[in-house]
Design an enzyme around this catalytic site. Structure first.
Site, PDB file in Angstrom:
ATOM      1  N   TYR A 128     -15.274  -2.744   1.249  1.00 14.27           N
ATOM      2  CA  TYR A 128     -15.798  -4.108   1.398  1.00 14.27           C
ATOM      3  C   TYR A 128     -16.275  -4.388   2.821  1.00 14.27           C
ATOM      4  O   TYR A 128     -16.888  -5.431   3.075  1.00 14.27           O
ATOM      5  CB  TYR A 128     -14.756  -5.152   0.991  1.00 14.27           C
ATOM      6  CG  TYR A 128     -13.491  -5.186   1.816  1.00 14.27           C
ATOM      7  CD1 TYR A 128     -13.420  -5.902   3.015  1.00 14.27           C
ATOM      8  CD2 TYR A 128     -12.341  -4.538   1.380  1.00 14.27           C
ATOM      9  CE1 TYR A 128     -12.266  -5.948   3.759  1.00 14.27           C
ATOM     10  CE2 TYR A 128     -11.169  -4.575   2.113  1.00 14.27           C
ATOM     11  CZ  TYR A 128     -11.134  -5.274   3.305  1.00 14.27           C
ATOM     12  OH  TYR A 128      -9.979  -5.313   4.042  1.00 14.27           O
TER      13      TYR A 128
ATOM     14  N   ASN B 109       1.806  -1.618  -4.651  1.00 15.57           N
ATOM     15  CA  ASN B 109       1.125  -2.456  -3.658  1.00 15.57           C
ATOM     16  C   ASN B 109       1.659  -3.879  -3.651  1.00 15.57           C
ATOM     17  O   ASN B 109       1.187  -4.709  -2.881  1.00 15.57           O
ATOM     18  CB  ASN B 109      -0.393  -2.467  -3.913  1.00 15.57           C
ATOM     19  CG  ASN B 109      -0.789  -3.391  -5.050  1.00 15.57           C
ATOM     20  OD1 ASN B 109      -0.056  -3.508  -6.043  1.00 15.57           O
ATOM     21  ND2 ASN B 109      -1.935  -4.034  -4.936  1.00 15.57           N
TER      22      ASN B 109
ATOM     23  N   SER C 114      -6.875  -6.714   7.846  1.00 17.03           N
ATOM     24  CA  SER C 114      -6.619  -7.018   6.442  1.00 17.03           C
ATOM     25  C   SER C 114      -7.106  -8.421   6.079  1.00 17.03           C
ATOM     26  O   SER C 114      -6.874  -9.389   6.809  1.00 17.03           O
ATOM     27  CB  SER C 114      -5.113  -6.917   6.148  1.00 17.03           C
ATOM     28  OG  SER C 114      -4.836  -7.377   4.843  1.00 17.03           O
ATOM     29  N   LEU C 115      -7.761  -8.532   4.934  1.00 18.90           N
ATOM     30  CA  LEU C 115      -8.213  -9.837   4.429  1.00 18.90           C
ATOM     31  C   LEU C 115      -7.147 -10.536   3.591  1.00 18.90           C
ATOM     32  O   LEU C 115      -7.345 -11.682   3.193  1.00 18.90           O
ATOM     33  CB  LEU C 115      -9.470  -9.663   3.568  1.00 18.90           C
ATOM     34  CG  LEU C 115     -10.812  -9.552   4.271  1.00 18.90           C
ATOM     35  CD1 LEU C 115     -11.924  -9.395   3.239  1.00 18.90           C
ATOM     36  CD2 LEU C 115     -11.080 -10.770   5.151  1.00 18.90           C
TER      37      LEU C 115
ATOM     38  N   ASP D 166      -3.489  -3.112  -8.190  1.00 18.84           N
ATOM     39  CA  ASP D 166      -4.797  -2.498  -7.957  1.00 18.84           C
ATOM     40  C   ASP D 166      -5.464  -2.101  -9.274  1.00 18.84           C
ATOM     41  O   ASP D 166      -6.666  -2.301  -9.466  1.00 18.84           O
ATOM     42  CB  ASP D 166      -4.664  -1.253  -7.075  1.00 18.84           C
ATOM     43  CG  ASP D 166      -4.398  -1.583  -5.612  1.00 18.84           C
ATOM     44  OD1 ASP D 166      -4.831  -2.659  -5.168  1.00 18.84           O
ATOM     45  OD2 ASP D 166      -3.765  -0.766  -4.932  1.00 18.84           O
TER      46      ASP D 166
ATOM     47  N   LYS E 287       2.349   2.589   0.199  1.00 17.19           N
ATOM     48  CA  LYS E 287       2.382   2.394  -1.254  1.00 17.19           C
ATOM     49  C   LYS E 287       3.323   3.361  -1.974  1.00 17.19           C
ATOM     50  O   LYS E 287       3.852   3.030  -3.031  1.00 17.19           O
ATOM     51  CB  LYS E 287       0.972   2.501  -1.835  1.00 17.19           C
ATOM     52  CG  LYS E 287       0.055   1.364  -1.399  1.00 17.19           C
ATOM     53  CD  LYS E 287      -1.298   1.451  -2.076  1.00 17.19           C
ATOM     54  CE  LYS E 287      -2.194   0.291  -1.658  1.00 17.19           C
ATOM     55  NZ  LYS E 287      -3.505   0.307  -2.347  1.00 17.19           N
TER      56      LYS E 287
ATOM     57  N   GLY F 246     -14.391  11.231  -4.851  1.00 17.27           N
ATOM     58  CA  GLY F 246     -13.200  11.280  -4.025  1.00 17.27           C
ATOM     59  C   GLY F 246     -11.967  11.651  -4.825  1.00 17.27           C
ATOM     60  O   GLY F 246     -11.987  11.697  -6.059  1.00 17.27           O
ATOM     61  N   ALA F 247     -10.877  11.906  -4.091  1.00 10.67           N
ATOM     62  CA  ALA F 247      -9.661  12.376  -4.766  1.00 10.67           C
ATOM     63  C   ALA F 247      -8.388  11.893  -4.088  1.00 10.67           C
ATOM     64  O   ALA F 247      -7.347  12.530  -4.207  1.00 10.67           O
ATOM     65  CB  ALA F 247      -9.656  13.902  -4.821  1.00 10.67           C
ATOM     66  N   GLY F 248      -8.446  10.779  -3.386  1.00  9.87           N
ATOM     67  CA  GLY F 248      -7.256  10.267  -2.716  1.00  9.87           C
ATOM     68  C   GLY F 248      -6.433   9.350  -3.601  1.00  9.87           C
ATOM     69  O   GLY F 248      -6.543   9.358  -4.834  1.00  9.87           O
TER      70      GLY F 248
ATOM     71  N   GLY G 115     -15.793  -3.783  -3.122  1.00 11.44           N
ATOM     72  CA  GLY G 115     -14.394  -3.791  -2.733  1.00 11.44           C
ATOM     73  C   GLY G 115     -13.802  -5.178  -2.639  1.00 11.44           C
ATOM     74  O   GLY G 115     -12.602  -5.370  -2.893  1.00 11.44           O
TER      75      GLY G 115
END
Length: 285
Positions: free
Chosen positions: A223, A95, A22-23, A111, A74, A134-136, A244
């Protein structure tokens, strides 16, 4: 004045699993340094759905300002909170957790406004149609963001009818005109003025050869690795690209402001720190 302004020593952290790459610590620590918050700490903890409740209950009251949450937490965190904001409720995803002076746990979602801020930074404030790859969970956040800037239909490219049904349901909930299409036709997405790619690394690589000349704007939420083949091809053909890291920095700016009670957070310093960290990882690889 908030608790974050009164106390000089506070803690925050990012939780998730996996969390090692994680950044968020890089970004938040850069913000604290720039803002002169010498007594603030920001850490990372490997936490999953089974250990989340125990972690929250074990936090010393008064020491903690807030938490950043990534997958798979989340949605799992929602029953453990005292209240959640309207944006988080709209997509059933939190988040950001902020601890109030009276010990309440409040949840929000940065987000979605982070997506909007990243797009606005690139001059995208309104489009007449869009496509989502996508669909998440990230795709539902993308729809929530598009509900505020897209005046026409959004085409979601998905791999199954079950996913298509989910996206149509999210569209109804968020008042977005969602049309669904098979993933095999995803190359057609590049004709939209705004394309938001929400899929895991490697998923959109095959689409790089189908990007037309002078496409619109691509928002690729990845990213690392960066640029993705799709993002690189998009830029080569004259299109605008939002990455990202842009999303990560803008949502982190909002988290810092809410956890510390101070604004504005130092966007430029946070972005520079993130870029340095990613360059270091590339060099190590």
């Amino acid at each position: 004045m908030t608790a974050g302004q009164r106390r000089t020593e506070r803690r925050a952290a990012v939780l998730g699993s996996p969390i090692a790459h994680s950044l968020s610590p890089v970004l938040h620590r850069a913000a604290y340094e720039t803002m002169g918050l010498d007594g603030w700490r920001y850490d990372r903890f490997e936490i999953d759905e089974d250990t989340l409740a125990g972690f929250l209950d074990g936090l010393p009251e008064g020491d903690w300002a807030g938490l950043s949450l990534t997958m798979p937490l989340k949605r799992a965190v929602i029953p453990l909170l005292d209240e959640i904001g309207e944006t988080a409720a709209s997509v059933e995803a939190v988040n950001t957790v902020v601890f109030t002076d009276d010990g309440r746990r409040t949840g929000d979602n940065t987000d979605i406004p982070g997506m909007l801020a990243a797009l606005r930074e690139r001059g995208v404030e309104k489009v007449d149609r869009a496509a989502v790859l996508g669909a998440g969970a990230t795709a539902s956040s993308a729809l929530a963001a598009l509900s505020r800037i897209c005046t026409g239909p959004v085409t979601a490219y998905v791999r199954s009818e079950a996913r298509a049904a989910e996206m149509r349901q999210w569209g109804e909930r968020l008042s977005v005109d969602v049309e669904t299409a098979d993933w095999n036709d995803a190359a057609l997405a590049s004709s939209a003025p705004l394309v938001i790619a929400t899929t895991p690394a490697g998923t959109t690589d095959a689409l790089a050869t189908s990007v037309p000349d002078m496409p619109g704007t691509l928002f690729d939420v990845l990213y690392e690795p960066w640029p993705t083949p799709l993002a690189a091809a998009w830029a080569d053909r004259g299109g605008a690209v939002v990455g990202g890291l842009d999303l990560l920095v803008h949502q982190a700016v909002l988290q810092v402001e809410r956890m510390t009670g101070r604004a504005p957070a130092p966007l430029a310093a946070m972005r520079a720190a993130g870029e340095r960290a990613l360059r270091g990882r590339t060099a190590e690889a």
